[in-house]
Structures are given as C-alpha cells and as structure tokens.
Design a protein around this motif. Structure first.
Motif, mmCIF file in Angstrom:
data_model
loop_
_atom_site.group_PDB
_atom_site.id
_atom_site.type_symbol
_atom_site.label_atom_id
_atom_site.label_comp_id
_atom_site.label_asym_id
_atom_site.label_seq_id
_atom_site.Cartn_x
_atom_site.Cartn_y
_atom_site.Cartn_z
ATOM 1 N N SER A 242 0.827 -1.206 0.000
ATOM 2 C CA SER A 242 0.000 0.000 0.000
ATOM 3 C C SER A 242 0.857 1.250 0.000
ATOM 4 O O SER A 242 0.446 2.313 -0.497
ATOM 5 N N GLY A 243 2.066 1.146 0.555
ATOM 6 C CA GLY A 243 2.969 2.276 0.612
ATOM 7 C C GLY A 243 3.394 2.808 -0.738
ATOM 8 O O GLY A 243 3.949 3.913 -0.829
ATOM 9 N N ALA A 244 3.138 2.075 -1.814
ATOM 10 C CA ALA A 244 3.456 2.571 -3.151
ATOM 11 C C ALA A 244 2.588 3.762 -3.529
ATOM 12 O O ALA A 244 2.881 4.469 -4.495
ATOM 13 N N HIS A 245 1.517 4.001 -2.768
ATOM 14 C CA HIS A 245 0.707 5.201 -3.008
ATOM 15 C C HIS A 245 1.466 6.473 -2.672
ATOM 16 O O HIS A 245 0.934 7.566 -2.856
ATOM 17 N N THR A 246 2.668 6.343 -2.183
ATOM 18 C CA THR A 246 3.514 7.530 -2.042
ATOM 19 C C THR A 246 3.773 8.144 -3.408
ATOM 20 O O THR A 246 4.131 9.318 -3.519
ATOM 21 N N LEU A 247 3.593 7.361 -4.472
ATOM 22 C CA LEU A 247 3.710 7.840 -5.839
ATOM 23 C C LEU A 247 2.329 8.033 -6.450
ATOM 24 O O LEU A 247 1.412 7.256 -6.189
ATOM 25 N N GLY A 248 2.186 9.058 -7.264
ATOM 26 C CA GLY A 248 1.020 9.138 -8.137
ATOM 27 C C GLY A 248 -0.119 9.999 -7.659
ATOM 28 O O GLY A 248 -0.107 10.571 -6.576
ATOM 29 N N ARG A 249 -1.120 10.047 -8.520
ATOM 30 C CA ARG A 249 -2.321 10.850 -8.318
ATOM 31 C C ARG A 249 -3.549 10.045 -8.711
ATOM 32 O O ARG A 249 -3.473 9.192 -9.581
ATOM 33 N N ALA A 250 -4.665 10.335 -8.078
ATOM 34 C CA ALA A 250 -5.955 9.795 -8.509
ATOM 35 C C ALA A 250 -6.654 10.867 -9.337
ATOM 36 O O ALA A 250 -6.641 12.043 -8.979
ATOM 37 N N ARG A 251 -7.258 10.453 -10.406
ATOM 38 C CA ARG A 251 -8.004 11.379 -11.262
ATOM 39 C C ARG A 251 -9.476 10.979 -11.255
ATOM 40 O O ARG A 251 -9.815 9.833 -11.586
ATOM 41 N N PRO A 252 -10.355 11.891 -10.905
ATOM 42 C CA PRO A 252 -11.774 11.535 -10.786
ATOM 43 C C PRO A 252 -12.383 11.022 -12.081
ATOM 44 O O PRO A 252 -13.286 10.184 -12.061
ATOM 45 N N GLU A 253 -11.873 11.490 -13.220
ATOM 46 C CA GLU A 253 -12.430 11.034 -14.490
ATOM 47 C C GLU A 253 -12.046 9.599 -14.804
ATOM 48 O O GLU A 253 -12.662 8.965 -15.668
ATOM 49 N N SER A 276 -3.030 13.882 -5.242
ATOM 50 C CA SER A 276 -1.975 12.968 -4.830
ATOM 51 C C SER A 276 -2.149 12.561 -3.373
ATOM 52 O O SER A 276 -2.809 13.240 -2.593
ATOM 53 N N TRP A 277 -1.512 11.445 -3.027
ATOM 54 C CA TRP A 277 -1.490 10.991 -1.638
ATOM 55 C C TRP A 277 -0.432 11.736 -0.822
ATOM 56 O O TRP A 277 -0.541 11.830 0.389
ATOM 57 N N THR A 278 0.594 12.226 -1.508
ATOM 58 C CA THR A 278 1.707 12.872 -0.839
ATOM 59 C C THR A 278 2.060 14.185 -1.547
ATOM 60 O O THR A 278 1.652 14.418 -2.691
ATOM 61 N N VAL A 279 2.803 15.023 -0.854
ATOM 62 C CA VAL A 279 3.200 16.307 -1.429
ATOM 63 C C VAL A 279 4.141 16.111 -2.608
ATOM 64 O O VAL A 279 3.927 16.656 -3.696
ATOM 65 N N GLN A 280 5.179 15.315 -2.418
ATOM 66 C CA GLN A 280 6.137 15.011 -3.494
ATOM 67 C C GLN A 280 5.769 13.664 -4.097
ATOM 68 O O GLN A 280 6.337 12.628 -3.765
ATOM 69 N N TRP A 281 4.823 13.689 -5.001
ATOM 70 C CA TRP A 281 4.199 12.457 -5.472
ATOM 71 C C TRP A 281 4.993 11.743 -6.572
ATOM 72 O O TRP A 281 4.513 10.760 -7.138
ATOM 73 N N LEU A 282 6.200 12.208 -6.852
ATOM 74 C CA LEU A 282 7.110 11.462 -7.715
ATOM 75 C C LEU A 282 8.346 11.023 -6.944
ATOM 76 O O LEU A 282 9.340 10.621 -7.546
ATOM 77 N N LYS A 283 8.285 11.076 -5.630
ATOM 78 C CA LYS A 283 9.381 10.637 -4.774
ATOM 79 C C LYS A 283 8.919 9.458 -3.946
ATOM 80 O O LYS A 283 7.901 9.528 -3.254
ATOM 81 N N PHE A 284 9.670 8.359 -4.015
ATOM 82 C CA PHE A 284 9.309 7.165 -3.253
ATOM 83 C C PHE A 284 9.970 7.222 -1.881
ATOM 84 O O PHE A 284 11.197 7.170 -1.765
ATOM 85 N N ASP A 285 9.156 7.360 -0.847
ATOM 86 C CA ASP A 285 9.626 7.363 0.539
ATOM 87 C C ASP A 285 8.476 6.907 1.426
ATOM 88 O O ASP A 285 7.513 6.316 0.925
ATOM 89 N N ASN A 286 8.532 7.167 2.719
ATOM 90 C CA ASN A 286 7.457 6.735 3.614
ATOM 91 C C ASN A 286 6.480 7.848 3.942
ATOM 92 O O ASN A 286 5.747 7.773 4.930
#
Length: 359
Positions: A242-253, A276-286
């Motif tokens: 689930s922690g991979a959601h540190t990357l990316g964005r959800a798009r409602p469409e 996005s789930w995180t502020v820096q959504w192209l950085k993989f961290d916790n």
C-alpha cells in the motif's frame, strides 16, 4: 504501401497520441546460456484507442522481429534468441525506460501497469496461464477495458516503442521491468528481479473482471484481505505494498476518486491535475504513512482502503512501524514487490534470468 513506410507512419501516430501518463495505483543467479522458445503473437491497433490483441495461431518463438503490416497492426516473425541476447535486450530496455521516466514523469502509471498485470493471480489455480498473474494478458482489449484498468492504455502507448525496439522481450517482462525501474528511479529500494516470463497468447487467457482492489469497498480492511490473501500475501505485505501510493495521483475522471486538481498537482510535472497521496508524489519514501496518520492536509488523498491501514489493529502495527522507520519499509516493500512481480508467472528458463546481483 511499403512495410517501412507503414512502420514509420505508425511510429509517428504512437508518438502523437501519447496522453498524460500519471495515474493512481489501485493497490495496489547466473544467466542461463541455453536458447529457449516462447509464445507471443500480438497486434497493436492504430490509436486511439490503442489496444494489443492476438493475431492468428500458431504461436511463435520468444525471439521475434516485429514488422508493420498493411493492416496497421504488427506481426511477429520468428527469430529465436538465447538467454544472453535476451539479457542484452533487457538491459537496453531498462535504459530506455529510465530515459522515458526523465521526460514523461510516468513513474506512477508504469508501477500500476506492472501491478495490475500481476495482481489478478489466483493461488488456488495451478494451471498456467489460467491462474493469471504476471503473464502480459493486460495488453489484450478484453482485460484492458476493465474499469480498474482505466487509463492504462496510456502506459501501453508509452512502452510500445520500447517493445518494438526490443522485440524479443515478452510483454510480461516489460511490464514488470518498467514497474521495478520506476520505483528505483523515484528513489525507492532496489527491487530484486528475475526475467524470462512467458506471455499469455490469447484474450481467452484474460481473468474475469473484479480481481483487483476497489478503493470504496464497504469493509475496506476485509476487502484488502480478500483480494491479497487470494494472491498469497499476508497483512505485513498488504501494508507494505500500500505504501506505493507515495507515488502518483488519482483522477476523478478515471477512478471517481480525488479532486480535479490541488495545489500540489495543478502545475504538473506532466499533465496537471488529479489529487496525490503525498506532497512530493514522484518521490518514493514513507511520506504516505506519515501523511495518512497526520490527516492534516485536505489537499492530500486518503481513500477508505488507505485509512484502514491505521484503523485495523493488525494493519496498524505495520503502518505505525513504517511511519517511523523508512529503512524497514523499504526492505519489506522490496520483498513484497518482488513477490508480486513473480505471481503466476511461467519462466523460460525455469530459474529465470537475473540482470543484477541481489542487493
């Protein structure tokens, strides 16, 4: 029209049709020198939309040269390759994926592509490819059109030129190579990987719809367990993945989740928009775990399945640990990702092909 002209025209069409590559994830040796054969008949229809479907039997060998046909699709012409040559193509493809990531910022959707191909695996089915998993079946229209795979056609558009450049590679391998490379290039852990996956050769091998996680299930924790236990994962692995959601964005469409844009996504990189789930959504961290626990930024997405990680007593043990200890998260994530990438796969050679020594 000559084949070369058709190939050139199709290549230009592919480049022109590339859409925004950012999307959200729904989740979530020694090289053999022996030659081997693999099945892989495929066709790429003219975009848009771009779907890959099967051509005519019989299947051909793993090593193949992709030629343009006058129908606008692609045929495979047998050209058997040894494992050493296959390794060279894997290395070349990995470098091209790295360059693609630098220019398209498509880390999230490439992770999602690999995971959605592998995540259909059913441990209770022994036969291949009926057990599904990492077998490249996601390239077929029958599976690509599932609601959970909305937007993944863009990922196929992005990697299809790489597939054409390295035609011996199976789609199953290319999907998993792209996913692991995206994690690593985003600053995540090194993922121990092996290659040599066979491709499912027919849309008849696509799984039924509904095997992937749904973010809005009425009992999120129970739903996650139902889906991931079917694949053979435990609670620790569910939380780590689930922690991979540190990357990316959800798009409602695409998913009916998330805002059209936030202060973190309105200017890209890549096409703007989404939540996005995180502020820096192209950085993989916790950061994913930290931000869910804090619940103080309404511009950051928290799905019901995300919140469940801190609400379910068993999940919470691992979520709390990963919030405080990024090193442990990286270790557990790398192990779980490796396991996911091998689910249901059939390897040729059976022991697989390893590019790098284990970290």
């Amino acid at each position: 029209m000559a084949e070369a002209a058709v190939a050139s025209q199709l290549s230009l069409m592919l480049k022109a049709s590339l859409a925004d590559s950012s999307s959200h994830s729904l989740f979530a040796s020694t090289n053999s020198i022996a030659c081997s054969s693999r099945s892989q008949w495929h066709r790429l229809s003219q975009p848009p939309p771009l779907f890959v479907s099967s051509l005519l039997p019989p299947p051909l060998d793993r090593g193949s040269v992709v030629n343009a046909s006058t129908s606008g699709g692609f045929n495979s012409v047998a050209s058997p390759k040894c494992a050493a040559s296959y390794t060279d193509q894997l290395r070349g493809a990995r470098e091209d994926i790295r360059e693609l990531l630098k220019s398209k910022y498509c880390h999230p959707i490439l992770v999602r592509l690999g995971w959605h191909d592998a995540g259909t695996y059913n441990k209770n089915v022994k036969e291949w490819p009926q057990r599904s998993g990492a077998n490249g079946s996601l390239r077929f229209e029958a599976e690509l059109k599932y609601k959970s795979n909305t937007g993944l056609v863009n990922a196929l558009k992005l990697i299809q030129p790489i597939k054409e450049k390295y035609p011996s590679l199976s789609y199953a391998d290319l999907f998993q190579l792209a996913s692991a490379t995206a994690i690593e290039e985003a600053g995540g852990p090194k993922i121990p990987m092996k290659y040599g996956r066979l491709d499912a050769s027919s849309p008849d091998h696509c799984p039924e719809e509904g095997r992937l996680p749904a973010a809005g299930a009425s009992s999120p924790a129970d739903h996650l367990r139902k889906v991931f236990y079917r694949m053979g994962f435990n609670d620790k692995e569910i939380v780590a993945l689930s922690g991979a959601h540190t990357l990316g964005r959800a798009r409602p469409e695409r998913s009916s989740w998330g805002k059209p844009e936030t202060k973190y996504t309105k200017n890209g990189p890549g096409a703007p928009g989404g939540q996005s789930w995180t502020v820096q959504w192209l950085k993989f961290d916790n950061s994913y775990f930290k931000d869910i626990k804090a619940k103080r930024d309404e511009d950051l997405l928290v799905l019901p399945t995300d919140a469940a990680l801190f609400e379910d007593p068993s999940f919470k043990v691992y979520a709390e640990k990963y919030t405080e200890d990024e090193e442990t998260f990286f270790k557990d994530f790398a192990e779980a990702h490796t396991k996911l990438s091998n689910l249901g796969a059939k390897f040729d050679p059976p022991e697989g092909i390893v590019l790098d020594a284990a970290p």
